[in-house]
Every structure is written in C-alpha cells, then in structure tokens.
Design a protein around this motif. Structure first.
Motif, PDB file in Angstrom:
ATOM      1  N   GLU A   6       0.807  -1.219   0.000  1.00 31.28           N
ATOM      2  CA  GLU A   6       0.000   0.000   0.000  1.00 31.28           C
ATOM      3  C   GLU A   6       0.843   1.274   0.000  1.00 31.28           C
ATOM      4  O   GLU A   6       0.706   2.146   0.854  1.00 31.28           O
ATOM      5  CB  GLU A   6      -0.957   0.011   1.181  1.00 31.28           C
ATOM      6  CG  GLU A   6      -1.933  -1.133   1.171  1.00 31.28           C
ATOM      7  CD  GLU A   6      -2.876  -1.120   2.353  1.00 31.28           C
ATOM      8  OE1 GLU A   6      -2.964  -0.081   3.041  1.00 31.28           O
ATOM      9  OE2 GLU A   6      -3.514  -2.137   2.585  1.00 31.28           O
ATOM     10  N   GLY A   7       1.723   1.398  -0.938  1.00 29.60           N
ATOM     11  CA  GLY A   7       2.493   2.628  -1.093  1.00 29.60           C
ATOM     12  C   GLY A   7       3.638   2.780  -0.105  1.00 29.60           C
ATOM     13  O   GLY A   7       4.223   3.856   0.009  1.00 29.60           O
ATOM     14  N   ARG A   8       3.940   1.744   0.633  1.00 25.40           N
ATOM     15  CA  ARG A   8       5.038   1.794   1.604  1.00 25.40           C
ATOM     16  C   ARG A   8       5.993   0.643   1.303  1.00 25.40           C
ATOM     17  O   ARG A   8       5.579  -0.500   1.175  1.00 25.40           O
ATOM     18  CB  ARG A   8       4.477   1.674   3.014  1.00 25.40           C
ATOM     19  CG  ARG A   8       5.483   1.954   4.079  1.00 25.40           C
ATOM     20  CD  ARG A   8       4.946   3.035   5.012  1.00 25.40           C
ATOM     21  NE  ARG A   8       5.911   3.359   6.049  1.00 25.40           N
ATOM     22  CZ  ARG A   8       6.625   4.453   6.039  1.00 25.40           C
ATOM     23  NH1 ARG A   8       6.481   5.325   5.078  1.00 25.40           N
ATOM     24  NH2 ARG A   8       7.476   4.700   7.009  1.00 25.40           N
ATOM     25  N   LEU A   9       7.267   0.970   1.175  1.00 26.51           N
ATOM     26  CA  LEU A   9       8.306  -0.034   0.925  1.00 26.51           C
ATOM     27  C   LEU A   9       8.968  -0.391   2.248  1.00 26.51           C
ATOM     28  O   LEU A   9       9.338   0.492   3.032  1.00 26.51           O
ATOM     29  CB  LEU A   9       9.377   0.510  -0.015  1.00 26.51           C
ATOM     30  CG  LEU A   9       9.038   0.585  -1.491  1.00 26.51           C
ATOM     31  CD1 LEU A   9      10.138   1.324  -2.236  1.00 26.51           C
ATOM     32  CD2 LEU A   9       8.865  -0.794  -2.076  1.00 26.51           C
ATOM     33  N   SER A  52      15.670  13.337   0.174  1.00 31.09           N
ATOM     34  CA  SER A  52      15.859  14.279  -0.927  1.00 31.09           C
ATOM     35  C   SER A  52      15.276  13.752  -2.244  1.00 31.09           C
ATOM     36  O   SER A  52      15.210  14.499  -3.220  1.00 31.09           O
ATOM     37  CB  SER A  52      17.343  14.603  -1.099  1.00 31.09           C
ATOM     38  OG  SER A  52      18.060  13.440  -1.465  1.00 31.09           O
ATOM     39  N   SER A  53      14.836  12.519  -2.262  1.00 29.97           N
ATOM     40  CA  SER A  53      14.299  11.913  -3.486  1.00 29.97           C
ATOM     41  C   SER A  53      12.876  12.414  -3.752  1.00 29.97           C
ATOM     42  O   SER A  53      12.096  12.681  -2.827  1.00 29.97           O
ATOM     43  CB  SER A  53      14.281  10.388  -3.343  1.00 29.97           C
ATOM     44  OG  SER A  53      13.588   9.811  -4.419  1.00 29.97           O
ATOM     45  N   ASP A  54      12.538  12.538  -5.042  1.00 30.08           N
ATOM     46  CA  ASP A  54      11.171  12.897  -5.417  1.00 30.08           C
ATOM     47  C   ASP A  54      10.227  11.706  -5.315  1.00 30.08           C
ATOM     48  O   ASP A  54       9.009  11.866  -5.277  1.00 30.08           O
ATOM     49  CB  ASP A  54      11.145  13.409  -6.869  1.00 30.08           C
ATOM     50  CG  ASP A  54      11.824  14.755  -7.017  1.00 30.08           C
ATOM     51  OD1 ASP A  54      11.922  15.477  -6.013  1.00 30.08           O
ATOM     52  OD2 ASP A  54      12.246  15.074  -8.147  1.00 30.08           O
ATOM     53  N   TRP A  55      10.753  10.511  -5.302  1.00 36.31           N
ATOM     54  CA  TRP A  55       9.942   9.292  -5.351  1.00 36.31           C
ATOM     55  C   TRP A  55       9.718   8.660  -3.987  1.00 36.31           C
ATOM     56  O   TRP A  55       8.884   7.767  -3.843  1.00 36.31           O
ATOM     57  CB  TRP A  55      10.609   8.273  -6.275  1.00 36.31           C
ATOM     58  CG  TRP A  55      10.515   8.698  -7.700  1.00 36.31           C
ATOM     59  CD1 TRP A  55      11.362   9.527  -8.362  1.00 36.31           C
ATOM     60  CD2 TRP A  55       9.501   8.359  -8.627  1.00 36.31           C
ATOM     61  NE1 TRP A  55      10.943   9.710  -9.644  1.00 36.31           N
ATOM     62  CE2 TRP A  55       9.790   8.994  -9.845  1.00 36.31           C
ATOM     63  CE3 TRP A  55       8.363   7.569  -8.567  1.00 36.31           C
ATOM     64  CZ2 TRP A  55       9.001   8.881 -10.968  1.00 36.31           C
ATOM     65  CZ3 TRP A  55       7.569   7.439  -9.691  1.00 36.31           C
ATOM     66  CH2 TRP A  55       7.893   8.093 -10.872  1.00 36.31           C
ATOM     67  N   PHE A  56      10.461   9.103  -2.972  1.00 32.42           N
ATOM     68  CA  PHE A  56      10.326   8.527  -1.640  1.00 32.42           C
ATOM     69  C   PHE A  56      10.243   9.635  -0.600  1.00 32.42           C
ATOM     70  O   PHE A  56      10.755  10.737  -0.799  1.00 32.42           O
ATOM     71  CB  PHE A  56      11.524   7.620  -1.311  1.00 32.42           C
ATOM     72  CG  PHE A  56      11.692   6.487  -2.273  1.00 32.42           C
ATOM     73  CD1 PHE A  56      10.806   5.421  -2.277  1.00 32.42           C
ATOM     74  CD2 PHE A  56      12.736   6.476  -3.184  1.00 32.42           C
ATOM     75  CE1 PHE A  56      10.955   4.378  -3.163  1.00 32.42           C
ATOM     76  CE2 PHE A  56      12.893   5.433  -4.075  1.00 32.42           C
ATOM     77  CZ  PHE A  56      11.993   4.379  -4.062  1.00 32.42           C
ATOM     78  N   THR A 100       4.574   9.545  -5.870  1.00 31.64           N
ATOM     79  CA  THR A 100       4.708   9.744  -7.309  1.00 31.64           C
ATOM     80  C   THR A 100       4.809  11.233  -7.543  1.00 31.64           C
ATOM     81  O   THR A 100       3.873  11.974  -7.235  1.00 31.64           O
ATOM     82  CB  THR A 100       3.488   9.173  -8.059  1.00 31.64           C
ATOM     83  OG1 THR A 100       3.335   7.812  -7.694  1.00 31.64           O
ATOM     84  CG2 THR A 100       3.671   9.280  -9.549  1.00 31.64           C
ATOM     85  N   PRO A 101       5.932  11.686  -8.046  1.00 27.27           N
ATOM     86  CA  PRO A 101       6.084  13.128  -8.239  1.00 27.27           C
ATOM     87  C   PRO A 101       5.153  13.641  -9.320  1.00 27.27           C
ATOM     88  O   PRO A 101       4.786  12.911 -10.244  1.00 27.27           O
ATOM     89  CB  PRO A 101       7.552  13.278  -8.630  1.00 27.27           C
ATOM     90  CG  PRO A 101       7.938  11.974  -9.200  1.00 27.27           C
ATOM     91  CD  PRO A 101       7.098  10.949  -8.504  1.00 27.27           C
TER      92      PRO A 101
END
Length: 188
Positions: free
Chosen positions: A122-125, A146-150, A179-180
């Motif tokens: 559910e959207g969590r790694l 600093s990531s746009d995806w996490f 999701t950026p």
C-alpha cells in the motif's frame, strides 16, 4: 232485394288476420335469426382478429425478451471488458512507475550498502539490507528524504550482521513511495 251476407265473414277475416300475424311473426323470427347469425359471425370474426393480434403481440414480446436478455449479456460482457481494459491501462500506467521506483532505489543506494529484501504494501516499501557502517544507513535515509519518489524514511532496526560478515550491520527500514507531479514544460 236486400243483400244479406250469410257467410261467416268475421271468422274468415279473423283467420286471414291470424294467417298474416303468423306470417309476420315467422318473418320477424327469420329476420331475428339472420341478425343473430350475422352478429355471432361478426363477434367470432372480431374475436379471431383480436386473438391473432394477441398472438402477434406475444410473439413480438418473446422476441423482445430474448433481445433484452441478449442486450443484458452484451452489457455484462461490455462491463467485464471495460474492467479488463481498466486493469490493463492501470498496469500499463504503473509499469513505468515501478521501473522508475527501482531506478530511484539504485540512485539512492550509497556505496557500501546493499538490499537483501524489498516488500511493498500500500504505497510503503519495507527494506532490509546490510551496510558497512551506520553512516551509510544515515546517508541512505538522507538520500530517501531528498528523493522525489520517496519520503518519510523510518529506520526500525540496526543490528550486527549474523551472516558472518565482519563489520556489516543488518538494518530494517520503511519508506513511503510517492509519485512526483510531472514537470510542466516551459515554452522557450
């Protein structure tokens, strides 16, 4: 001389009138029977015509019922196909995202650190891995921030490696996948 009628004229007149009455009565009965026959024939014809119309309506109704069933089956098949198409489009749309997520996992990975297990719910790694030092784990968390995806990295445990690798630490952490927003292209 005086004319005297000795004949029974009254009886003859009465017989004549009675004969006329019987004839008229018989004529009226024949006309009534003819009218009754015509009326019955007309009613039978009307009933037969109405029954033929009813049969036609019933046949048309059965035909429409079968067409309605066919339309319902087609609608159901259409809904199933639309659902399949939606799933396929959803998978097609997410395919580049998962590739991008894996690419971003590699980009955020510092030297001296590697992943041993990845789980997504559910959207969590949830990430399990090994690192040469705790500073490498801190560097990984900063890279995720600093990531746009996490976002929201959460370190749950750090322990000395049990696999016999000296100097390595096992770690478990979780990070939210985002999701950026697509970048708007500026007109230049």
């Amino acid at each position: 001389m005086a004319k005297i009628n000795l004949r029974p004229w009254r009886e003859e007149l009465r017989a004549e009138k009675q004969k006329q009455f019987v004839t008229m009565l018989l004529g009226a009965a024949i006309v009534a029977a003819g009218l009754a026959f015509l009326w019955k024939t007309d009613m039978d014809n009307r009933i037969a015509y109405q029954e033929s119309r009813n049969d036609y309506i019933e046949a048309a109704s059965r035909k429409l019922d079968s067409q309605i069933k066919e339309i319902e089956e087609l609608r159901k098949r259409r809904e199933e196909l639309l659902a399949r198409m939606e799933v396929i489009q959803d998978l097609q749309g997410k395919r580049p995202v998962i590739v991008r997520v894996f690419d971003e996992l590699v980009r955020t990975l510092p030297d001296g650190l590697f992943y041993t297990d990845l789980t997504k719910e559910e959207g969590r790694l949830t990430i399990a891995g090994m690192a040469e030092s705790n500073s490498r784990i801190s560097s990984l968390m900063r890279n995720f921030e600093s990531s746009d995806w996490f976002s929201n990295p959460n370190l749950t445990s750090v322990a000395a490696a049990e696999s016999g690798r000296d100097g390595y630490s096992d770690f478990n952490m979780s990070v939210s996948q985002t999701t950026p927003e697509p970048e708007e292209e500026s007109d230049q």
